[in-house]
Design a protein around this motif. Structure first.
Motif, PDB file in Angstrom:
ATOM      1  N   GLN A  99       0.628  -0.916   0.403  1.00 33.55           N
ATOM      2  CA  GLN A  99       0.093   0.339  -0.158  1.00 33.55           C
ATOM      3  C   GLN A  99       0.647   1.312   0.592  1.00 33.55           C
ATOM      4  N   LEU A 100       0.388   2.322  -0.704  1.00 32.97           N
ATOM      5  CA  LEU A 100       1.322   3.165  -1.286  1.00 32.97           C
ATOM      6  C   LEU A 100      -0.023   4.383  -0.743  1.00 32.97           C
ATOM      7  N   ASP A 101       0.524   5.943   0.119  1.00 29.68           N
ATOM      8  CA  ASP A 101      -0.271   6.890  -0.004  1.00 29.68           C
ATOM      9  C   ASP A 101       0.025   7.867  -1.869  1.00 29.68           C
ATOM     10  N   GLY A 102      -1.115   7.973  -2.270  1.00 30.57           N
ATOM     11  CA  GLY A 102      -0.796   8.353  -3.404  1.00 30.57           C
ATOM     12  C   GLY A 102      -0.831  10.260  -2.905  1.00 30.57           C
TER      13      GLY A 102
ATOM     14  N   ALA B 261      -7.118   4.514   6.301  1.00 30.82           N
ATOM     15  CA  ALA B 261      -6.415   5.475   5.248  1.00 30.82           C
ATOM     16  C   ALA B 261      -7.363   6.742   5.531  1.00 30.82           C
ATOM     17  N   ALA B 262      -8.557   6.445   5.270  1.00 28.22           N
ATOM     18  CA  ALA B 262      -9.147   7.762   4.891  1.00 28.22           C
ATOM     19  C   ALA B 262      -9.420   8.301   6.481  1.00 28.22           C
TER      20      ALA B 262
ATOM     21  N   PRO C   5      -5.058   5.763  -0.277  1.00 33.67           N
ATOM     22  CA  PRO C   5      -4.644   4.521  -0.419  1.00 33.67           C
ATOM     23  C   PRO C   5      -4.349   3.399  -1.779  1.00 33.67           C
ATOM     24  N   LEU C   6      -2.900   3.829  -1.935  1.00 35.65           N
ATOM     25  CA  LEU C   6      -3.032   2.505  -3.570  1.00 35.65           C
ATOM     26  C   LEU C   6      -3.063   1.478  -2.714  1.00 35.65           C
ATOM     27  N   THR C   7      -3.002  -0.031  -4.405  1.00 41.74           N
ATOM     28  CA  THR C   7      -2.497  -0.935  -4.328  1.00 41.74           C
ATOM     29  C   THR C   7      -2.508  -0.737  -5.981  1.00 41.74           C
ATOM     30  N   MET C   8      -2.207  -2.167  -6.031  1.00 41.04           N
ATOM     31  CA  MET C   8      -1.663  -3.251  -7.095  1.00 41.04           C
ATOM     32  C   MET C   8      -0.728  -2.292  -8.375  1.00 41.04           C
ATOM     33  N   GLY C   9      -1.065  -2.013  -9.837  1.00 38.86           N
ATOM     34  CA  GLY C   9      -0.438  -1.453 -10.813  1.00 38.86           C
ATOM     35  C   GLY C   9      -0.414  -0.218 -10.243  1.00 38.86           C
ATOM     36  N   GLN C  10      -1.676   0.589  -9.273  1.00 39.80           N
ATOM     37  CA  GLN C  10      -1.290   2.220  -9.087  1.00 39.80           C
ATOM     38  C   GLN C  10      -0.472   2.454  -8.208  1.00 39.80           C
TER      39      GLN C  10
ATOM     40  N   LEU D  90       2.227   0.370  -7.335  1.00 41.11           N
ATOM     41  CA  LEU D  90       4.001   0.266  -8.782  1.00 41.11           C
ATOM     42  C   LEU D  90       3.916   1.588  -9.515  1.00 41.11           C
ATOM     43  N   ALA D  91       3.197   2.006 -10.514  1.00 39.79           N
ATOM     44  CA  ALA D  91       3.123   3.450 -11.341  1.00 39.79           C
ATOM     45  C   ALA D  91       3.888   4.472  -9.910  1.00 39.79           C
ATOM     46  N   ALA D  92       2.529   4.745  -9.250  1.00 41.81           N
ATOM     47  CA  ALA D  92       3.038   5.961  -8.370  1.00 41.81           C
ATOM     48  C   ALA D  92       3.971   6.141  -7.694  1.00 41.81           C
ATOM     49  N   GLY D  93       4.752   4.806  -7.299  1.00 37.99           N
ATOM     50  CA  GLY D  93       5.789   4.603  -6.322  1.00 37.99           C
ATOM     51  C   GLY D  93       7.017   4.767  -7.111  1.00 37.99           C
TER      52      GLY D  93
END
Length: 623
Positions: free
Chosen positions: A211-214, A268-269, A275-280, A282-285
């Protein structure tokens, strides 16, 4: 390798090709922008860039391209060491690596968004022997990985390329962990696709992003390519969760996983995160890593050709606001622009019929980088293949079937009403069988047959158990419903008695827990997306409750897998095997190291990132 301050000048505004689609760089002092507005016309572009670079050691960026080539007067709008084409997983990994090796780097992207097909995906990453899985206790070794990959891909993939992937993949993961906010999770239980082969891992080798915070991207988050299938609102879902969410209505652990997904979303809210997971994720990171390294990503900047000078790739021709421009690259060009899945004439030229609009790859992937590489002298290969998977051609984006064809209570039949494949086999294999058999026993389209009991128990795409399929699916012929198998056969145009016979035999096999016809359930892989409550074989269940449904199945894909021929250093090769100096390729713009096969979940993204990393390091290591 740490940055070389004398060479890492990406933060210098004097050498930034200006671009209107990008916000001020978050790391710019005082919030000042590091990219200025790109000029629409060639004349104004040159004039403005002259002013922008006054007094700079890089005033040469304002020269007309005619100073370097008599064939054109396209203005040079940027001067870099490395130009990367494409902002997917391969391109952004390559750009991050090049920047951290001290090379002035820029990414040009055709789309108005970054992330490409990777951002749309579940973002499985298949990298054997990597530090994340080793820390999780996976008993992998370089020898086991080499044995397995060789068994999967066979001799058609040069041993040197296989070795380069296996050697550099773990290093790439360690590099990304050290130079971006990305973290990864082991997808425990998602087996290699052929775990029974020598070196295969029944518990898997695949990773996915954590999980990544956008919010880490600031305003740039708005430019992230959307996911192919949105995560349910209020939930944080990982790829590994879906196998349990599919059966949450009938499985206690599945219900617990659903509750955990909701709890993560709520937390997260409350924390004000995006919160971003999966391809979102990966790309954001990766994009966040580029921000930290001051690497510009120029959106709405399509490649038109590769600039060759003195027999080497020395830059790229692009279009900026409708006008041609040139960005020079003193050290090399890395093509990571994706495949040609949305170029139907090109698919018709190289691939077996029928072809259709059945890909879930990024819509901008029309083979631009591949064709530009060919014009630069590169050999092409593997154009006949793709990262296939059975898909339902619902309105809008086709739906790529994973669990739906594997769960008990469903079978696939051809247009003769007969089974023809192990429905639970690796998705690429299923479509290979469809194409192989179609000329003599038509199975394009094929039909996934399920009953109401199946619909009452399992999630289907994002449709909860018991809920009806959307009217639009019926209206466009993606699904049919009838109260008897005979009536269903009439609707889909297959022989009634053949369909009845196929279901009857399948039910007998399901009762016995063995499929002697197609061996469904013989492999550990077959049981990943199944229902453990169904015995004696968790992926074989009888069809008995009316109404019955038929869903149209066509050969979908995640993208094509052929492109520019490269060597173990990701260098583009001519038809005679010689190297084109300065030209590199990775990801779906290059010939896949997997050949015609598919080793495990993430066999697209894992090698794409690895060879992007390899390409950038090779440029840095060979001035």
């Amino acid at each position: 390798m740490p940055e070389n301050p004398a060479r890492s000048r990406n933060a210098d505004p004097a050498i930034q090709p200006a671009h209107p689609s990008l916000p001020a760089h978050p790391s710019s002092p005082g919030g000042a922008p590091t990219r200025r507005t790109v000029l629409a016309g060639a004349a104004t572009a040159t004039a403005a860039l002259t002013a922008a670079t006054a007094g700079s050691a890089h005033a040469a960026t304002t020269r007309s391209a005619s100073a370097a080539s008599t064939s054109t007067s396209v203005p040079i709008v940027g001067d870099y060491d490395v130009v990367v084409v494409g902002s997917g997983a391969s391109g952004m990994t390559a750009a991050l690596t090049a920047a951290k090796r001290g090379l002035r780097t820029v990414v040009v992207e055709k789309a108005p968004t970054f992330g490409g097909s990777a951002a749309r995906s579940g973002a499985g990453i298949w990298i054997p022997n990597n530090p994340v899985i080793l820390a999780a206790g996976v008993p992998d070794t370089p020898a086991l990985a080499a044995e397995y990959l060789a068994a999967v891909v066979g001799p058609e993939v040069p041993a040197a390329r296989q070795s380069a992937f296996l050697e550099n993949g773990p290093k790439m993961i360690a590099f990304v962990l050290a130079n971006s906010p990305l973290r990864f999770r082991f997808m425990a239980g998602y087996s290699d696709y052929y775990p029974e082969l020598p070196g295969g891992m029944p518990n898997g080798r695949s990773l996915e992003p954590d999980q990544l915070d956008g919010n880490i991207l600031g305003a740039e988050l708005a430019n992230l390519n959307p996911s192919y299938l949105a995560v349910p609102a209020g939930m944080v879902v990982f790829s590994a969760d879906y196998k349990w969410l599919n059966i949450a209505a009938v499985n206690l652990h599945g219900a617990d996983v659903a509750a955990a997904c909701l709890a993560r979303g709520t937390a997260a809210a409350l924390a004000g995160q995006k919160p971003l997971t999966m391809g979102q994720s990966l790309a954001a990171g990766l994009r966040a890593g580029l921000q930290q390294a001051n690497v510009p990503v120029l959106l709405n900047t399509p490649l038109t050709d590769i600039y060759m000078s003195g027999g080497r790739a020395a830059g790229v021709y692009v279009t900026v606001n409708g006008s041609p421009a040139l960005i020079t690259a003193s050290r090399g060009v890395i093509v990571g622009s994706g495949g040609f899945e949305h170029n139907l004439p090109m698919r018709a030229q190289y691939q077996q019929a029928p072809v259709g609009q059945w890909s879930v790859g990024a819509k901008e992937n029309t083979g631009d980088g591949i064709l530009a590489g060919q014009r630069a002298g590169a050999a092409l290969g593997l154009l006949d293949d793709a990262w296939w998977g059975p898909a339902i051609p619902i309105p809008g984006t086709p739906y790529f079937c994973l669990a739906e064809r594997t769960l008990p209570g469903g079978l696939m039949v051809n247009q003769a009403g007969q089974r023809f494949v192990n429905e639970a086999a690796p998705y690429s294999d299923v479509v290979h069988v469809m194409y192989a058999k179609n000329p003599s026993a038509a199975d394009i389209p094929a039909w996934l047959i399920v009953d109401q009991n199946y619909r009452n128990r399992y999630l289907f795409r994002d449709i909860a158990p018991t809920l009806a399929f959307p009217d639009a699916w019926y209206q466009n012929g993606s699904v049919y419903k009838a109260w008897s198998l005979s009536a269903l056969a009439g609707q889909i145009g297959v022989p009634s008695q053949a369909l009845i016979n196929s279901v009857t035999r399948f039910n007998e096999e399901a009762w016995n827990g063995k499929d002697p016809d197609f061996h469904r359930g013989d492999s550990v892989y077959d049981h990943y997306y199944t229902d453990p409550a169904v015995t004696p074989n968790s992926c074989l269940g009888v069809l008995w409750e009316a109404p019955f449904y038929a869903l149209r199945i066509v050969p979908g894909d995640l993208g094509t897998k052929g492109g520019i021929q490269t060597d173990e250093r990701a260098r583009a090769l001519r038809p005679d095997g010689s190297v084109i100096p300065g030209l590199y390729a990775a990801g779906n713009a290059s010939v896949a190291v997997m050949g015609h096969s598919y080793a495990g979940a993430g066999s697209t993204i894992g090698p794409a990132m690895t060879f992007g990393y390899v390409a950038a390091n090779d440029i840095a290591d060979h001035p």
